[in-house]
Design a protein around this motif. Structure first.
Motif, PDB file in Angstrom:
ATOM      1  N   VAL A 272       0.815  -1.211   0.000  1.00  0.00           N
ATOM      2  CA  VAL A 272       0.000   0.000   0.000  1.00  0.00           C
ATOM      3  C   VAL A 272       0.850   1.262   0.000  1.00  0.00           C
ATOM      4  CG1 VAL A 272      -1.979  -1.085   1.095  1.00  0.00           C
ATOM      5  CG2 VAL A 272      -0.269   0.025   2.508  1.00  0.00           C
TER       6      VAL A 272
ATOM      7  N   LEU B  47       3.507   4.244   1.607  1.00  0.00           N
ATOM      8  CA  LEU B  47       3.510   5.117   2.782  1.00  0.00           C
ATOM      9  C   LEU B  47       4.251   4.499   3.967  1.00  0.00           C
ATOM     10  CD1 LEU B  47      -0.229   6.165   2.565  1.00  0.00           C
ATOM     11  CD2 LEU B  47       1.713   7.508   1.814  1.00  0.00           C
TER      12      LEU B  47
ATOM     13  N   PRO C 238      -7.023  -3.299   2.115  1.00  0.00           N
ATOM     14  CA  PRO C 238      -6.067  -2.490   1.355  1.00  0.00           C
ATOM     15  C   PRO C 238      -4.872  -3.291   0.837  1.00  0.00           C
ATOM     16  CG  PRO C 238      -5.903  -2.017   3.693  1.00  0.00           C
ATOM     17  CD  PRO C 238      -7.075  -2.923   3.523  1.00  0.00           C
TER      18      PRO C 238
ATOM     19  N   SER D  37      -7.498   1.634  -2.469  1.00  0.00           N
ATOM     20  CA  SER D  37      -6.240   2.369  -2.376  1.00  0.00           C
ATOM     21  C   SER D  37      -6.331   3.371  -1.232  1.00  0.00           C
ATOM     22  CB  SER D  37      -5.931   3.083  -3.686  1.00  0.00           C
ATOM     23  OG  SER D  37      -6.948   4.008  -3.980  1.00  0.00           O
ATOM     24  N   ILE D  38      -5.217   3.549  -0.550  1.00  0.00           N
ATOM     25  CA  ILE D  38      -5.155   4.468   0.582  1.00  0.00           C
ATOM     26  C   ILE D  38      -4.675   5.815   0.070  1.00  0.00           C
ATOM     27  CG2 ILE D  38      -4.106   4.913   2.832  1.00  0.00           C
ATOM     28  CD1 ILE D  38      -5.997   2.523   2.796  1.00  0.00           C
ATOM     29  N   ARG D  39      -5.472   6.854   0.306  1.00  0.00           N
ATOM     30  CA  ARG D  39      -5.091   8.206  -0.068  1.00  0.00           C
ATOM     31  C   ARG D  39      -5.706   9.164   0.928  1.00  0.00           C
ATOM     32  NH1 ARG D  39      -9.916   9.151  -0.221  1.00  0.00           N
ATOM     33  NH2 ARG D  39     -11.398   8.852  -1.893  1.00  0.00           N
ATOM     34  N   GLY D  40      -5.073  10.293   1.138  1.00  0.00           N
ATOM     35  CA  GLY D  40      -5.612  11.268   2.074  1.00  0.00           C
ATOM     36  C   GLY D  40      -4.986  11.149   3.453  1.00  0.00           C
ATOM     37  N   ARG D  41      -5.825  11.190   4.467  1.00  0.00           N
ATOM     38  CA  ARG D  41      -5.339  11.280   5.843  1.00  0.00           C
ATOM     39  C   ARG D  41      -4.910   9.929   6.415  1.00  0.00           C
ATOM     40  NH1 ARG D  41      -7.392  15.967   8.845  1.00  0.00           N
ATOM     41  NH2 ARG D  41      -8.293  17.386   7.324  1.00  0.00           N
TER      42      ARG D  41
ATOM     43  N   GLY E  63      -6.042   4.582   7.568  1.00  0.00           N
ATOM     44  CA  GLY E  63      -5.803   5.438   6.420  1.00  0.00           C
ATOM     45  C   GLY E  63      -7.086   5.695   5.665  1.00  0.00           C
ATOM     46  N   GLU E  64      -7.207   6.876   5.103  1.00  0.00           N
ATOM     47  CA  GLU E  64      -8.415   7.248   4.377  1.00  0.00           C
ATOM     48  C   GLU E  64      -8.447   6.549   3.024  1.00  0.00           C
ATOM     49  OE1 GLU E  64     -10.894  11.276   3.116  1.00  0.00           O
ATOM     50  OE2 GLU E  64      -8.786  11.417   3.702  1.00  0.00           O
ATOM     51  N   CYS E  65      -9.637   6.130   2.623  1.00  0.00           N
ATOM     52  CA  CYS E  65      -9.833   5.475   1.336  1.00  0.00           C
ATOM     53  C   CYS E  65     -11.176   5.923   0.772  1.00  0.00           C
ATOM     54  CB  CYS E  65      -9.771   3.950   1.475  1.00  0.00           C
ATOM     55  SG  CYS E  65     -11.015   3.285   2.573  1.00  0.00           S
ATOM     56  N   ARG E  66     -11.590   5.328  -0.327  1.00  0.00           N
ATOM     57  CA  ARG E  66     -12.891   5.658  -0.894  1.00  0.00           C
ATOM     58  C   ARG E  66     -13.987   5.211   0.076  1.00  0.00           C
ATOM     59  NH1 ARG E  66     -15.249   0.893  -2.558  1.00  0.00           N
ATOM     60  NH2 ARG E  66     -13.834  -0.806  -3.053  1.00  0.00           N
TER      61      ARG E  66
END
Length: 159
Positions: free
Chosen positions: A41, A43, A62, A68-72, A129-132
């Motif tokens: 993933v 990070l 994930p 996918s992990i994106r954002g905070r 982690g933030e995701c959809r």
């Protein structure tokens, strides 16, 4: 193969079932020994050993699914594990009140998806982690579980 606990047949969509397609053995198939799909993933989070060697199928994981992990990236304490593959994470923070020049304690509860590759109980510290959006309230996935004593409940342990 996979743990079949649901009504529908569970399989990883990116791994072909041998014998169904003609030249399945000539293709390059992802995963260890070509029978399991997993990914990094990023990070700085390592893929858990259970995700690589396990037999579970989770499309919202994930590490083995299509999320996918994106954002905070947030941390918190696990408050509840009563739902299937879902945890409630309590995040404590301080809010400044300008009139009194003081801080007050506040908290928020965040619902997060817990992949079967993690073992988690109340009181553990987790990194999410933030995701959809995964459901009506879930927008986060657990990326790491730091096990601690089961001293769950209502605490403001950070300060």
């Amino acid at each position: 193969m996979a743990d079949q606990t649901e009504r529908a047949y569970q399989r990883q969509p990116k791994v072909p079932i041998l014998g169904v397609r003609g030249n399945a053995r000539n293709r390059k198939v992802p995963g260890k020994c070509g029978n399991r799909y997993y990914k990094n993933v990023g990070l700085g989070f390592k893929t858990p050993k259970e995700a690589i060697e396990g037999t579970y199928v989770d499309k919202k994981c994930p590490f083995t699914g299509a999320v996918s992990i994106r954002g905070r990236i947030l941390t918190g304490i696990v408050k509840s594990t009563k739902m299937q593959r879902t945890i409630i994470v309590r995040r404590d923070y301080l809010h400044y009140v300008r009139k009194y020049q003081r801080y007050e304690k506040r908290h928020k509860n965040v619902a997060a998806h817990l992949s079967p590759c993690f073992r988690c109980k109340e009181g553990d510290s987790v990194v999410i982690g933030e995701c959809r959006p995964l459901s009506k309230t879930k927008r986060f996935c657990a990326l790491r579980v730091i096990t601690q004593g089961a001293a769950g409940g209502k605490k403001f342990s950070k300060f």
